[in-house]
Enzyme design. Structure first.
Site, mmCIF file in Angstrom:
data_model
loop_
_atom_site.group_PDB
_atom_site.id
_atom_site.type_symbol
_atom_site.label_atom_id
_atom_site.label_comp_id
_atom_site.label_asym_id
_atom_site.label_seq_id
_atom_site.Cartn_x
_atom_site.Cartn_y
_atom_site.Cartn_z
ATOM 1 N N GLU A 196 1.166 -3.974 -5.042
ATOM 2 C CA GLU A 196 1.263 -2.641 -5.644
ATOM 3 C C GLU A 196 1.382 -2.737 -7.157
ATOM 4 O O GLU A 196 2.490 -2.732 -7.703
ATOM 5 C CB GLU A 196 2.466 -1.877 -5.080
ATOM 6 C CG GLU A 196 2.272 -1.449 -3.637
ATOM 7 C CD GLU A 196 3.354 -0.491 -3.151
ATOM 8 O OE1 GLU A 196 4.323 -0.241 -3.895
ATOM 9 O OE2 GLU A 196 3.209 0.006 -2.025
ATOM 10 N N GLU B 147 -0.607 -1.298 3.721
ATOM 11 C CA GLU B 147 0.818 -0.993 3.954
ATOM 12 C C GLU B 147 0.995 0.514 4.014
ATOM 13 O O GLU B 147 0.417 1.237 3.201
ATOM 14 C CB GLU B 147 1.671 -1.566 2.809
ATOM 15 C CG GLU B 147 3.163 -1.282 2.959
ATOM 16 C CD GLU B 147 3.969 -1.741 1.730
ATOM 17 O OE1 GLU B 147 3.788 -2.900 1.295
ATOM 18 O OE2 GLU B 147 4.755 -0.927 1.208
HETATM 19 C C1 IDC Z 1 11.081 -2.358 0.398
HETATM 20 C C2 IDC Z 1 11.841 -2.682 1.667
HETATM 21 C C3 IDC Z 1 13.312 -2.805 1.354
HETATM 22 C C4 IDC Z 1 13.487 -3.828 0.244
HETATM 23 C C5 IDC Z 1 12.634 -3.503 -0.953
HETATM 24 C C6 IDC Z 1 12.735 -4.595 -1.960
HETATM 25 O O1 IDC Z 1 11.599 -1.688 2.634
HETATM 26 O O2 IDC Z 1 14.031 -3.213 2.516
HETATM 27 O O3 IDC Z 1 14.858 -3.844 -0.146
HETATM 28 O O4 IDC Z 1 11.294 -3.348 -0.566
HETATM 29 O O5 IDC Z 1 11.834 -4.478 -3.003
HETATM 30 C C7 IDC Z 1 6.610 -0.490 -1.106
HETATM 31 C C8 IDC Z 1 6.630 -1.956 -1.264
HETATM 32 C C9 IDC Z 1 7.621 -2.583 -0.316
HETATM 33 C C10 IDC Z 1 8.855 -1.727 -0.159
HETATM 34 C C11 IDC Z 1 8.442 -0.405 0.473
HETATM 35 C C12 IDC Z 1 9.613 0.542 0.744
HETATM 36 O O6 IDC Z 1 5.359 -2.546 -1.103
HETATM 37 O O7 IDC Z 1 7.951 -3.854 -0.820
HETATM 38 O O8 IDC Z 1 9.718 -2.393 0.731
HETATM 39 N N1 IDC Z 1 7.468 0.228 -0.367
HETATM 40 O O9 IDC Z 1 10.262 0.876 -0.462
HETATM 41 N N2 IDC Z 1 5.793 0.361 -1.711
HETATM 42 C C13 IDC Z 1 6.129 1.604 -1.371
HETATM 43 C C14 IDC Z 1 7.201 1.556 -0.519
#
Ligand code: IDC
Length: 484
Positions: A310, A402
């Site tokens: 991202e 994702e």
């Molecule tokens: C989130 C996980 C969370 C973790 C965090 C750390 O759900 O448990 O603590 O990352 O960076 C994304 C990202 C993905 C995120 C997810 C939700 O690719 O890494 O995971 N998210 O926030 N993009 C949009 C949402």
């Protein structure tokens, strides 16, 4: 660990006995006294190109359980060198090569196998080694090196010491067996018959945190109970990820590629950049990582590369420039694999930055066989995002690498209506997807209830969250992949 169902390319089977004291004592008749029963079978397969090769080695322990092992062999040609290896500690002195077990694969029960490998270089020729030792004793079984040309299809029957392949999911063949090597055709992902397909599957959580969730039982459940086509391997670069142990994370990703392959699933290798959002920050790491995984997995049909999860806070021009530096590194090793490229505004096609897909449509990455990433979280991203995806999908090959059923934090309640609207749209447009996450983290997006990964059961009514139940129902409907 299961053996690959079909060793690829050149296969050399070494089936021999490792006599603790004498080789003769160990042939067909087991030792009569308390001497440890020893023996091993080794397969050594390579895929070669001018000057380089990838070797995959499977060691099967036919004797008593061991706790720690050392494999030895000698290269036949003076110009052969071990480069980067995985799943073992590798060293080479002259022609002699040694691979020592690492913490997680040293224990080998009777009948158990482990897979290791390396990328190497050669000068004059690249013959396979003809003798191996395990814990110092020769595996002396008869060997007949076979060196068919690289285009020879793999043997259809497994070597005699190989256990039966993983049972395919109900209904017959696996997604990889049916679809084979994928490629982009027009705005679609197409299978080996050139027909559009949609892959549906799950993303891991960060493998630095949730490694315990990716084991034989959980991956069997994903392939057989969920009937998933795809496993996305989320390898964070920061947040205690790749940057802290490049070789270790490379090995873990490769091991999961193999686990997916053994179950007939595609593996999406996700270079999970997130913070910082400028992928250029990780450009050197990306080149190193993708050089290694693309060389090691070049001969596999189940690998798709996702080069930046991202991007955020950067322009499309910067992302495009990053892509045009990383993609050639992959192509040098694995020319035919599909590569997926992140987009602006957390892979929102720019929408979350107030832009839209035109910046990509009008200025695409200068590379063939590529797709563009779109991500959404159903409780945060609704109609305007869906409209842009539908508009962009007519012009760009999109891959939803994702998405979540919850809000963008990855937590909160499931938005059932928005999630179903999204999945209906992706199904209609044949856009492939991976849901965040196949893990038991205590957050709304996780498919498994907290504590699941501490146990050994991944199927049945007790293990799924609300999000997991919704997504499993959507993923496990029949695929109907075209076969001609
Ligand atoms: C989130 C996980 C969370 C973790 C965090 C750390 O759900 O448990 O603590 O990352 O960076 C994304 C990202 C993905 C995120 C997810 C939700 O690719 O890494 O995971 N998210 O926030 N993009 C949009 C949402």
């Amino acid at each position: 660990m299961k053996l690959p169902a079909r060793p690829s390319r050149r296969t050399l089977l070494m089936a021999g006995a490792v006599g603790a004291l004498t080789v003769a004592a160990s042939a067909a008749v087991p030792p009569a006294d308390a001497q440890a029963a020893t023996g091993c079978a080794v397969t050594y397969t390579t895929s070669s190109w001018t000057g380089g090769f990838t070797a995959n080695i499977t060691i099967k322990n036919l004797g008593d359980a061991v706790d720690g092992w050392t494999l030895g062999f000698a290269f036949p040609d003076a110009g052969q060198r071990v480069g980067q290896g995985w799943s073992a500690t590798w060293s080479q002195t002259g022609a002699a090569v040694t691979a020592r077990s690492v913490s997680w694969n040293g224990a080998l029960a009777t009948g158990a196998s482990t897979s290791i490998g390396f990328n190497g270089t050669w000068t004059a020729a690249n013959p396979a080694p003809t003798a191996f030792t395990l814990n110092g004793t020769a595996c002396t079984g008869a060997t007949t090196p076979t060196t068919p040309p690289p285009t020879t299809p793999p043997p259809t029957t497994p070597p005699p010491t190989t256990p039966p392949p993983t049972t395919p999911p109900p209904g017959g063949q696996t997604p990889v067996a049916i679809n084979g090597q994928l490629r982009v055709c027009g705005v679609n992902l197409c299978n080996q018959y050139g027909r559009p397909i949609q892959l549906r599957g799950m993303s891991t959580h960060g493998i630095q945190w949730f490694a315990r969730c990716y084991n034989d039982a959980s991956l069997d459940a994903l392939a057989d109970d969920w009937r998933a086509d795809l496993l996305r391997i989320a390898m964070y670069v920061q947040e205690d990820g790749y940057e802290t142990d490049p070789a270790g994370f490379t090995n873990r990703v490769n091991a999961l590629v193999d686990e997916a392959e053994q179950r007939g699933m595609y593996a999406l290798i996700d270079f999970h950049t997130l913070t910082p959002g400028d992928p250029t920050y990780n450009l050197d790491r990306a080149k190193t990582f993708f050089a290694a995984v693309s060389a090691r997995n070049a001969a596999k049909k189940n690998v798709i590369y996702e080069i930046a999860n991202e991007p955020n806070g950067v322009s499309w021009a910067t992302i495009k420039s990053y892509a045009e530096q990383v993609i050639p590194v992959i192509r040098a090793n694995d020319p035919d694999a599909v590569v997926v490229i992140g987009t602006r505004g957390w892979s929102s096609l720019g929408v979350s930055d107030g832009s839209n897909a035109d910046e990509v449509i009008n200025n695409p990455v200068n590379a063939a066989n590529v797709m563009y990433t779109f991500h959404f979280y159903a409780a945060s991203h609704r109609d305007n995002y869906r409209a842009e995806v539908e508009r962009a999908a007519a012009r760009l090959p999109l891959f939803v690498t994702e998405f979540g059923t919850v809000d963008y934090t990855g937590d909160g309640g499931v938005d059932v209506a928005s999630s179903n609207a999204w999945i209906d749209l992706l199904d209609r447009l044949k856009i492939s997807y991976a849901n965040w996450t196949y893990s038991d983290k205590a957050e709304g997006s996780a498919a498994l209830r907290p504590g699941t990964c501490a146990g050994s059961t991944y199927t049945g009514p007790g293990v799924l969250t609300e999000s997991g139940a919704l997504i499993r129902d959507r993923i496990r409907t029949p695929d109907n992949f075209p076969t001609a």
